[in-house]
Motif scaffolding. Structure first.
Motif, PDB file in Angstrom:
ATOM      1  N   LEU A   9       0.810  -1.210   0.000  1.00  0.00           N
ATOM      2  CA  LEU A   9       0.000   0.000   0.000  1.00  0.00           C
ATOM      3  C   LEU A   9       0.851   1.271   0.000  1.00  0.00           C
ATOM      4  O   LEU A   9       0.428   2.302  -0.527  1.00  0.00           O
ATOM      5  CB  LEU A   9      -0.963   0.004   1.188  1.00  0.00           C
ATOM      6  N   ASP A  10       2.038   1.198   0.579  1.00  0.00           N
ATOM      7  CA  ASP A  10       2.947   2.347   0.608  1.00  0.00           C
ATOM      8  C   ASP A  10       3.767   2.487  -0.677  1.00  0.00           C
ATOM      9  O   ASP A  10       4.412   3.507  -0.878  1.00  0.00           O
ATOM     10  CB  ASP A  10       3.910   2.241   1.796  1.00  0.00           C
ATOM     11  N   ASN A  11       3.741   1.472  -1.515  1.00  0.00           N
ATOM     12  CA  ASN A  11       4.548   1.470  -2.731  1.00  0.00           C
ATOM     13  C   ASN A  11       3.994   2.454  -3.757  1.00  0.00           C
ATOM     14  O   ASN A  11       2.822   2.387  -4.125  1.00  0.00           O
ATOM     15  CB  ASN A  11       4.587   0.050  -3.299  1.00  0.00           C
ATOM     16  N   ARG A  12       4.836   3.364  -4.214  1.00  0.00           N
ATOM     17  CA  ARG A  12       4.424   4.401  -5.173  1.00  0.00           C
ATOM     18  C   ARG A  12       3.900   3.783  -6.473  1.00  0.00           C
ATOM     19  O   ARG A  12       2.880   4.222  -7.009  1.00  0.00           O
ATOM     20  CB  ARG A  12       5.608   5.325  -5.459  1.00  0.00           C
ATOM     21  N   ALA A  13       4.577   2.759  -6.963  1.00  0.00           N
ATOM     22  CA  ALA A  13       4.165   2.116  -8.217  1.00  0.00           C
ATOM     23  C   ALA A  13       2.787   1.469  -8.066  1.00  0.00           C
ATOM     24  O   ALA A  13       1.972   1.506  -8.998  1.00  0.00           O
ATOM     25  CB  ALA A  13       5.197   1.087  -8.652  1.00  0.00           C
ATOM     26  N   PHE A  14       2.521   0.892  -6.895  1.00  0.00           N
ATOM     27  CA  PHE A  14       1.203   0.290  -6.664  1.00  0.00           C
ATOM     28  C   PHE A  14       0.116   1.359  -6.707  1.00  0.00           C
ATOM     29  O   PHE A  14      -0.949   1.148  -7.281  1.00  0.00           O
ATOM     30  CB  PHE A  14       1.181  -0.446  -5.315  1.00  0.00           C
ATOM     31  N   GLY A  15       0.389   2.526  -6.133  1.00  0.00           N
ATOM     32  CA  GLY A  15      -0.577   3.629  -6.164  1.00  0.00           C
ATOM     33  C   GLY A  15      -0.875   4.069  -7.592  1.00  0.00           C
ATOM     34  O   GLY A  15      -2.028   4.289  -7.961  1.00  0.00           O
ATOM     35  N   ILE A  16       0.187   4.190  -8.392  1.00  0.00           N
ATOM     36  CA  ILE A  16      -0.021   4.577  -9.796  1.00  0.00           C
ATOM     37  C   ILE A  16      -0.815   3.498 -10.522  1.00  0.00           C
ATOM     38  O   ILE A  16      -1.758   3.810 -11.265  1.00  0.00           O
ATOM     39  CB  ILE A  16       1.337   4.834 -10.483  1.00  0.00           C
ATOM     40  N   LEU A  17      -0.451   2.234 -10.312  1.00  0.00           N
ATOM     41  CA  LEU A  17      -1.183   1.131 -10.950  1.00  0.00           C
ATOM     42  C   LEU A  17      -2.665   1.169 -10.584  1.00  0.00           C
ATOM     43  O   LEU A  17      -3.532   1.008 -11.452  1.00  0.00           O
ATOM     44  CB  LEU A  17      -0.572  -0.215 -10.549  1.00  0.00           C
ATOM     45  N   MET A  18      -2.971   1.429  -9.338  1.00  0.00           N
ATOM     46  CA  MET A  18      -4.373   1.468  -8.917  1.00  0.00           C
ATOM     47  C   MET A  18      -5.099   2.666  -9.539  1.00  0.00           C
ATOM     48  O   MET A  18      -6.284   2.582  -9.862  1.00  0.00           O
ATOM     49  CB  MET A  18      -4.486   1.499  -7.387  1.00  0.00           C
ATOM     50  N   ARG A  19      -4.403   3.789  -9.734  1.00  0.00           N
ATOM     51  CA  ARG A  19      -5.030   4.931 -10.404  1.00  0.00           C
ATOM     52  C   ARG A  19      -5.256   4.620 -11.882  1.00  0.00           C
ATOM     53  O   ARG A  19      -6.260   5.056 -12.457  1.00  0.00           O
ATOM     54  CB  ARG A  19      -4.192   6.200 -10.195  1.00  0.00           C
ATOM     55  N   VAL A  20      -4.369   3.844 -12.490  1.00  0.00           N
ATOM     56  CA  VAL A  20      -4.590   3.382 -13.871  1.00  0.00           C
ATOM     57  C   VAL A  20      -5.829   2.492 -13.922  1.00  0.00           C
ATOM     58  O   VAL A  20      -6.685   2.649 -14.792  1.00  0.00           O
ATOM     59  CB  VAL A  20      -3.350   2.630 -14.416  1.00  0.00           C
ATOM     60  N   VAL A  21      -5.923   1.579 -12.961  1.00  0.00           N
ATOM     61  CA  VAL A  21      -7.045   0.627 -12.941  1.00  0.00           C
ATOM     62  C   VAL A  21      -8.374   1.337 -12.678  1.00  0.00           C
ATOM     63  O   VAL A  21      -9.371   1.068 -13.351  1.00  0.00           O
ATOM     64  CB  VAL A  21      -6.792  -0.497 -11.909  1.00  0.00           C
ATOM     65  N   VAL A  22      -8.414   2.255 -11.712  1.00  0.00           N
ATOM     66  CA  VAL A  22      -9.683   2.910 -11.378  1.00  0.00           C
ATOM     67  C   VAL A  22     -10.172   3.793 -12.528  1.00  0.00           C
ATOM     68  O   VAL A  22     -11.372   3.988 -12.701  1.00  0.00           O
ATOM     69  CB  VAL A  22      -9.606   3.680 -10.043  1.00  0.00           C
ATOM     70  N   THR A  23      -9.241   4.293 -13.332  1.00  0.00           N
ATOM     71  CA  THR A  23      -9.648   5.129 -14.472  1.00  0.00           C
ATOM     72  C   THR A  23      -9.822   4.334 -15.758  1.00  0.00           C
ATOM     73  O   THR A  23     -10.245   4.897 -16.776  1.00  0.00           O
ATOM     74  CB  THR A  23      -8.622   6.258 -14.718  1.00  0.00           C
ATOM     75  N   PHE A  24      -9.532   3.037 -15.721  1.00  0.00           N
ATOM     76  CA  PHE A  24      -9.636   2.204 -16.922  1.00  0.00           C
ATOM     77  C   PHE A  24     -10.952   2.355 -17.678  1.00  0.00           C
ATOM     78  O   PHE A  24     -10.953   2.501 -18.904  1.00  0.00           O
ATOM     79  CB  PHE A  24      -9.374   0.729 -16.578  1.00  0.00           C
ATOM     80  N   GLY A 117     -20.697   4.782  -6.955  1.00  0.00           N
ATOM     81  CA  GLY A 117     -19.536   4.105  -6.369  1.00  0.00           C
ATOM     82  C   GLY A 117     -18.244   4.461  -7.081  1.00  0.00           C
ATOM     83  O   GLY A 117     -17.198   4.647  -6.448  1.00  0.00           O
ATOM     84  N   MET A 118     -18.293   4.583  -8.409  1.00  0.00           N
ATOM     85  CA  MET A 118     -17.109   4.974  -9.179  1.00  0.00           C
ATOM     86  C   MET A 118     -16.650   6.373  -8.780  1.00  0.00           C
ATOM     87  O   MET A 118     -15.448   6.639  -8.685  1.00  0.00           O
ATOM     88  CB  MET A 118     -17.407   4.914 -10.676  1.00  0.00           C
ATOM     89  N   CYS A 119     -17.592   7.261  -8.530  1.00  0.00           N
ATOM     90  CA  CYS A 119     -17.234   8.615  -8.083  1.00  0.00           C
ATOM     91  C   CYS A 119     -16.490   8.561  -6.755  1.00  0.00           C
ATOM     92  O   CYS A 119     -15.514   9.302  -6.555  1.00  0.00           O
ATOM     93  CB  CYS A 119     -18.476   9.494  -7.979  1.00  0.00           C
ATOM     94  N   ALA A 120     -16.909   7.684  -5.865  1.00  0.00           N
ATOM     95  CA  ALA A 120     -16.205   7.513  -4.593  1.00  0.00           C
ATOM     96  C   ALA A 120     -14.801   6.971  -4.837  1.00  0.00           C
ATOM     97  O   ALA A 120     -13.835   7.421  -4.208  1.00  0.00           O
ATOM     98  CB  ALA A 120     -16.987   6.587  -3.671  1.00  0.00           C
ATOM     99  N   GLY A 121     -14.666   6.028  -5.759  1.00  0.00           N
ATOM    100  CA  GLY A 121     -13.343   5.500  -6.102  1.00  0.00           C
ATOM    101  C   GLY A 121     -12.438   6.570  -6.673  1.00  0.00           C
ATOM    102  O   GLY A 121     -11.238   6.625  -6.352  1.00  0.00           O
ATOM    103  N   LEU A 122     -12.985   7.440  -7.501  1.00  0.00           N
ATOM    104  CA  LEU A 122     -12.201   8.550  -8.046  1.00  0.00           C
ATOM    105  C   LEU A 122     -11.752   9.496  -6.933  1.00  0.00           C
ATOM    106  O   LEU A 122     -10.607   9.966  -6.930  1.00  0.00           O
ATOM    107  CB  LEU A 122     -13.013   9.306  -9.098  1.00  0.00           C
ATOM    108  N   ALA A 123     -12.652   9.766  -5.995  1.00  0.00           N
ATOM    109  CA  ALA A 123     -12.286  10.629  -4.864  1.00  0.00           C
ATOM    110  C   ALA A 123     -11.165   9.996  -4.049  1.00  0.00           C
ATOM    111  O   ALA A 123     -10.209  10.685  -3.651  1.00  0.00           O
ATOM    112  CB  ALA A 123     -13.514  10.902  -3.985  1.00  0.00           C
ATOM    113  N   LEU A 124     -11.246   8.691  -3.818  1.00  0.00           N
ATOM    114  CA  LEU A 124     -10.182   8.011  -3.074  1.00  0.00           C
ATOM    115  C   LEU A 124      -8.862   8.021  -3.841  1.00  0.00           C
ATOM    116  O   LEU A 124      -7.790   8.133  -3.239  1.00  0.00           O
ATOM    117  CB  LEU A 124     -10.598   6.580  -2.739  1.00  0.00           C
ATOM    118  N   ALA A 125      -8.922   7.928  -5.167  1.00  0.00           N
ATOM    119  CA  ALA A 125      -7.703   8.018  -5.979  1.00  0.00           C
ATOM    120  C   ALA A 125      -7.073   9.402  -5.817  1.00  0.00           C
ATOM    121  O   ALA A 125      -5.841   9.528  -5.723  1.00  0.00           O
ATOM    122  CB  ALA A 125      -8.017   7.730  -7.447  1.00  0.00           C
ATOM    123  N   ALA A 126      -7.893  10.439  -5.775  1.00  0.00           N
ATOM    124  CA  ALA A 126      -7.377  11.792  -5.569  1.00  0.00           C
ATOM    125  C   ALA A 126      -6.775  11.937  -4.174  1.00  0.00           C
ATOM    126  O   ALA A 126      -5.724  12.566  -4.007  1.00  0.00           O
ATOM    127  CB  ALA A 126      -8.483  12.824  -5.792  1.00  0.00           C
TER     128      ALA A 126
END
Length: 150
Positions: A9-24, A117-126
């Protein structure tokens, strides 16, 4: 929390990957709209969105640029907000479940709830992108500034 999970969860690359996935769903749809622009125009016309070409281009710009902002992280709040407004607008324009009957109403209601729910996911990504920048600023930039001053 187990330390291996915390490390992920602290890994920077994992955060970027999850932002890629949530915006897919957004960037993939934007690319598909570009790939078959005639189908995109037909989709806009099907939902009575006119002028179809202008709305199609605006949709593509929104989906791709909003996604890029979230993925990059620096202005994730702007991209997430942009995509959330777009997503919420699709509910009354395309998925107005209250206008349908029976199974069709249920399907549109589920899509509307998923959009929320997607809007909540976007907010969490931000939030995640903001925290990453805040921690970086505190651990990298603050010591450099202190050293420069002193």
């Amino acid at each position: 929390m187990p330390s291996p999970i915390a490390a992920i969860l602290d890994n920077r690359a994992f955060g970027i990957l999850m932002r890629v996935v949530v915006t897919f769903p957004f960037w993939a749809a934007g690319l598909a709209k570009i790939a078959d622009f005639n189908a995109t125009l037909a989709e806009m016309a099907m939902f009575n969105l006119q002028p179809a070409a202008v709305i199609a281009v605006a949709t593509i710009i929104t989906q791709i640029t909003g996604s890029a902002l979230v993925i990059h992280g620096r202005h994730a709040w702007l991209g997430a907000g942009w995509l959330a407004v777009f997503t919420l607008l699709t509910i009354p324009l395309v998925h107005a479940f209250w206008r349908f009957q029976g199974e069709e109403a249920v399907v549109h209601m589920h899509v509307a709830v998923e959009h929320i729910g997607m809007c909540a996911g976007l907010a969490l990504a931000a939030v995640q992108a903001h925290w990453v920048r805040t921690v970086r600023d505190e651990t990298v930039l603050a010591p450099r500034l202190a050293a420069a001053r002193g």
